[in-house]
Design a protein around this motif. Structure first.
Motif, PDB file in Angstrom:
ATOM      1  N   ILE A  23     -33.920  55.762 -24.593  1.00 41.97           N
ATOM      2  CA  ILE A  23     -33.651  54.347 -24.524  1.00 41.97           C
ATOM      3  C   ILE A  23     -32.395  54.125 -23.835  1.00 41.97           C
ATOM      4  O   ILE A  23     -31.258  54.967 -23.972  1.00 41.97           O
ATOM      5  CB  ILE A  23     -33.968  53.643 -25.611  1.00 41.97           C
ATOM      6  N   VAL A  24     -32.024  53.108 -22.896  1.00 45.79           N
ATOM      7  CA  VAL A  24     -30.782  52.587 -22.261  1.00 45.79           C
ATOM      8  C   VAL A  24     -30.248  51.426 -22.780  1.00 45.79           C
ATOM      9  O   VAL A  24     -31.374  50.530 -22.839  1.00 45.79           O
ATOM     10  CB  VAL A  24     -30.913  52.979 -20.660  1.00 45.79           C
ATOM     11  N   GLN A  25     -29.121  51.024 -22.839  1.00 45.12           N
ATOM     12  CA  GLN A  25     -28.569  49.790 -23.122  1.00 45.12           C
ATOM     13  C   GLN A  25     -28.037  49.439 -21.763  1.00 45.12           C
ATOM     14  O   GLN A  25     -26.987  49.810 -21.257  1.00 45.12           O
ATOM     15  CB  GLN A  25     -27.400  49.825 -24.245  1.00 45.12           C
ATOM     16  N   GLN A  26     -28.841  48.369 -21.248  1.00 43.39           N
ATOM     17  CA  GLN A  26     -28.885  47.850 -19.868  1.00 43.39           C
ATOM     18  C   GLN A  26     -28.453  46.407 -20.134  1.00 43.39           C
ATOM     19  O   GLN A  26     -28.802  45.455 -20.588  1.00 43.39           O
ATOM     20  CB  GLN A  26     -29.959  48.054 -19.249  1.00 43.39           C
ATOM     21  N   LYS A  27     -27.434  45.902 -19.165  1.00 45.60           N
ATOM     22  CA  LYS A  27     -27.218  44.519 -19.087  1.00 45.60           C
ATOM     23  C   LYS A  27     -28.310  43.748 -18.110  1.00 45.60           C
ATOM     24  O   LYS A  27     -28.459  44.348 -17.130  1.00 45.60           O
ATOM     25  CB  LYS A  27     -25.790  44.466 -18.160  1.00 45.60           C
ATOM     26  N   ASN A  57     -31.931  56.733 -11.306  1.00 43.59           N
ATOM     27  CA  ASN A  57     -31.053  55.601 -10.922  1.00 43.59           C
ATOM     28  C   ASN A  57     -30.388  55.385 -12.539  1.00 43.59           C
ATOM     29  O   ASN A  57     -29.055  55.036 -12.498  1.00 43.59           O
ATOM     30  CB  ASN A  57     -31.657  54.383 -10.705  1.00 43.59           C
ATOM     31  N   SER A  58     -31.229  55.567 -13.478  1.00 44.18           N
ATOM     32  CA  SER A  58     -30.616  55.490 -14.871  1.00 44.18           C
ATOM     33  C   SER A  58     -29.918  56.883 -15.136  1.00 44.18           C
ATOM     34  O   SER A  58     -28.968  56.434 -16.062  1.00 44.18           O
ATOM     35  CB  SER A  58     -31.772  54.920 -15.770  1.00 44.18           C
ATOM     36  N   CYS A  59     -30.364  57.660 -15.155  1.00 47.09           N
ATOM     37  CA  CYS A  59     -29.763  59.006 -15.773  1.00 47.09           C
ATOM     38  C   CYS A  59     -29.159  60.100 -15.095  1.00 47.09           C
ATOM     39  O   CYS A  59     -28.749  61.036 -15.449  1.00 47.09           O
ATOM     40  CB  CYS A  59     -30.923  59.557 -16.598  1.00 47.09           C
ATOM     41  N   GLY A  60     -29.280  59.827 -13.677  1.00 50.39           N
ATOM     42  CA  GLY A  60     -28.680  60.860 -12.842  1.00 50.39           C
ATOM     43  C   GLY A  60     -29.749  61.948 -12.438  1.00 50.39           C
ATOM     44  O   GLY A  60     -30.932  61.966 -12.783  1.00 50.39           O
ATOM     45  N   ASN A  61     -28.946  62.852 -11.579  1.00 52.32           N
ATOM     46  CA  ASN A  61     -30.152  63.901 -11.172  1.00 52.32           C
ATOM     47  C   ASN A  61     -30.203  64.921 -12.237  1.00 52.32           C
ATOM     48  O   ASN A  61     -30.981  66.011 -11.875  1.00 52.32           O
ATOM     49  CB  ASN A  61     -29.612  64.361  -9.875  1.00 52.32           C
ATOM     50  N   LEU A 103     -25.267  59.012 -17.187  1.00 55.02           N
ATOM     51  CA  LEU A 103     -25.403  57.459 -16.508  1.00 55.02           C
ATOM     52  C   LEU A 103     -24.817  57.316 -15.093  1.00 55.02           C
ATOM     53  O   LEU A 103     -23.651  57.724 -14.765  1.00 55.02           O
ATOM     54  CB  LEU A 103     -24.736  56.527 -17.535  1.00 55.02           C
ATOM     55  N   SER A 104     -25.571  56.528 -14.137  1.00 45.95           N
ATOM     56  CA  SER A 104     -25.172  56.526 -12.906  1.00 45.95           C
ATOM     57  C   SER A 104     -25.372  55.037 -12.411  1.00 45.95           C
ATOM     58  O   SER A 104     -24.572  54.544 -11.696  1.00 45.95           O
ATOM     59  CB  SER A 104     -25.973  57.375 -12.032  1.00 45.95           C
ATOM     60  N   ASP A 105     -26.209  54.266 -13.336  1.00 50.05           N
ATOM     61  CA  ASP A 105     -26.072  52.837 -12.854  1.00 50.05           C
ATOM     62  C   ASP A 105     -24.879  51.977 -13.721  1.00 50.05           C
ATOM     63  O   ASP A 105     -25.169  52.095 -14.881  1.00 50.05           O
ATOM     64  CB  ASP A 105     -27.567  52.308 -13.177  1.00 50.05           C
ATOM     65  N   PRO A 106     -24.273  51.149 -13.009  1.00 48.23           N
ATOM     66  CA  PRO A 106     -23.088  50.654 -13.822  1.00 48.23           C
ATOM     67  C   PRO A 106     -23.467  49.522 -14.724  1.00 48.23           C
ATOM     68  O   PRO A 106     -22.758  48.924 -15.677  1.00 48.23           O
ATOM     69  CB  PRO A 106     -22.280  49.908 -12.594  1.00 48.23           C
ATOM     70  N   SER A 107     -24.786  48.924 -14.608  1.00 52.45           N
ATOM     71  CA  SER A 107     -25.388  48.224 -15.327  1.00 52.45           C
ATOM     72  C   SER A 107     -25.761  48.932 -16.822  1.00 52.45           C
ATOM     73  O   SER A 107     -26.101  47.852 -17.898  1.00 52.45           O
ATOM     74  CB  SER A 107     -26.538  47.117 -14.812  1.00 52.45           C
ATOM     75  N   ILE A 108     -25.861  49.928 -16.900  1.00 50.29           N
ATOM     76  CA  ILE A 108     -26.158  50.783 -18.146  1.00 50.29           C
ATOM     77  C   ILE A 108     -25.136  51.172 -18.723  1.00 50.29           C
ATOM     78  O   ILE A 108     -24.139  51.935 -18.169  1.00 50.29           O
ATOM     79  CB  ILE A 108     -27.239  51.910 -17.762  1.00 50.29           C
ATOM     80  N   LYS A 109     -24.711  50.746 -19.972  1.00 54.47           N
ATOM     81  CA  LYS A 109     -23.750  51.050 -21.001  1.00 54.47           C
ATOM     82  C   LYS A 109     -23.699  52.238 -21.605  1.00 54.47           C
ATOM     83  O   LYS A 109     -22.783  52.552 -22.118  1.00 54.47           O
ATOM     84  CB  LYS A 109     -23.318  49.393 -21.453  1.00 54.47           C
ATOM     85  N   ASP A 110     -25.063  52.408 -22.078  1.00 57.31           N
ATOM     86  CA  ASP A 110     -25.197  53.476 -23.315  1.00 57.31           C
ATOM     87  C   ASP A 110     -26.518  54.253 -23.136  1.00 57.31           C
ATOM     88  O   ASP A 110     -27.438  53.395 -22.559  1.00 57.31           O
ATOM     89  CB  ASP A 110     -24.955  52.938 -24.388  1.00 57.31           C
ATOM     90  N   TYR A 111     -26.872  55.240 -23.869  1.00 57.60           N
ATOM     91  CA  TYR A 111     -28.044  55.771 -24.074  1.00 57.60           C
ATOM     92  C   TYR A 111     -28.399  56.463 -25.406  1.00 57.60           C
ATOM     93  O   TYR A 111     -27.285  56.765 -25.811  1.00 57.60           O
ATOM     94  CB  TYR A 111     -28.557  56.803 -22.921  1.00 57.60           C
ATOM     95  N   LYS A 112     -29.264  56.732 -25.958  1.00 56.81           N
ATOM     96  CA  LYS A 112     -29.795  57.146 -26.978  1.00 56.81           C
ATOM     97  C   LYS A 112     -30.990  57.927 -26.942  1.00 56.81           C
ATOM     98  O   LYS A 112     -32.055  57.596 -26.164  1.00 56.81           O
ATOM     99  CB  LYS A 112     -29.708  56.512 -28.201  1.00 56.81           C
ATOM    100  N   TRP A 113     -31.300  59.084 -27.693  1.00 65.07           N
ATOM    101  CA  TRP A 113     -32.563  59.645 -27.907  1.00 65.07           C
ATOM    102  C   TRP A 113     -32.947  59.346 -29.181  1.00 65.07           C
ATOM    103  O   TRP A 113     -32.452  59.521 -30.342  1.00 65.07           O
ATOM    104  CB  TRP A 113     -32.507  61.279 -27.733  1.00 65.07           C
ATOM    105  N   VAL A 114     -34.195  58.401 -29.523  1.00 63.71           N
ATOM    106  CA  VAL A 114     -34.448  58.177 -30.631  1.00 63.71           C
ATOM    107  C   VAL A 114     -35.819  58.500 -31.004  1.00 63.71           C
ATOM    108  O   VAL A 114     -36.705  58.669 -30.137  1.00 63.71           O
ATOM    109  CB  VAL A 114     -34.566  56.487 -30.681  1.00 63.71           C
ATOM    110  N   THR A 115     -36.445  58.442 -32.312  1.00 58.68           N
ATOM    111  CA  THR A 115     -37.683  58.715 -32.838  1.00 58.68           C
ATOM    112  C   THR A 115     -38.418  57.519 -32.365  1.00 58.68           C
ATOM    113  O   THR A 115     -37.861  56.225 -32.411  1.00 58.68           O
ATOM    114  CB  THR A 115     -37.634  59.041 -34.240  1.00 58.68           C
TER     115      THR A 115
END
Length: 137
Positions: A23-27, A57-61, A103-115
């Motif tokens: 999941i990503v935290q996105q503006k 776009n969200s997570c890079g290459n 993270l490569s998209d400036p609108s995405i501030k954070d990410y997590k791997w969740v269950t």
């Protein structure tokens, strides 16, 4: 595992007996929301190409994954407040192969791997209810 003890949710080396979901935290507008990675579809682009683009776009290459199938596994539609416009988000399942999120998209501030069980802690109820229909433990 060390990641479980330290609470590190940015690694796939946690909860090794469970499936993890990125999941990503996105503006979005004026709000920060936890969502599945997404991208807008360009003219002439297949939905599967858009799904691949969403991850890059969200997570890079550096993140390696495989999009499963050619058709979406679900969708979510909503109206944009104060406009007559609506949006449909189509979801594809992907399998993680390796690599790391950068993270490569400036609108995405954070990410997590969740269950699956942790998802509801981060998602808005309507969004969670819809994606929960096609996410299986």
């Amino acid at each position: 595992m060390t990641a479980d003890k330290s609470g590190d949710m940015k690694t796939t080396d946690r909860k090794l007996d469970r499936k993890l979901i990125l999941i990503v935290q996105q503006k979005l507008g004026n709000d920060l929301r936890w969502v599945l990675p997404f991208a807008y579809r360009d003219d002439g682009e297949t939905m599967k190409e858009t799904a691949n683009k969403a991850l890059v776009n969200s997570c890079g290459n550096g993140l390696e994954s495989i999009i499963l199938g050619n058709a979406p596994c679900g969708y979510f539609k909503y109206k944009i407040p104060k406009t007559a416009d609506g949006v449909k988000m189509f979801f594809f399942k992907a399998c993680y192969k390796g690599g790391n999120v950068k993270l490569s998209d400036p609108s995405i501030k954070d990410y997590k791997w969740v269950t699956h069980d942790e998802l509801s802690e981060y998602m808005k109820p309507k969004y969670y209810k819809k994606i929960n229909q096609f996410l299986f433990e």
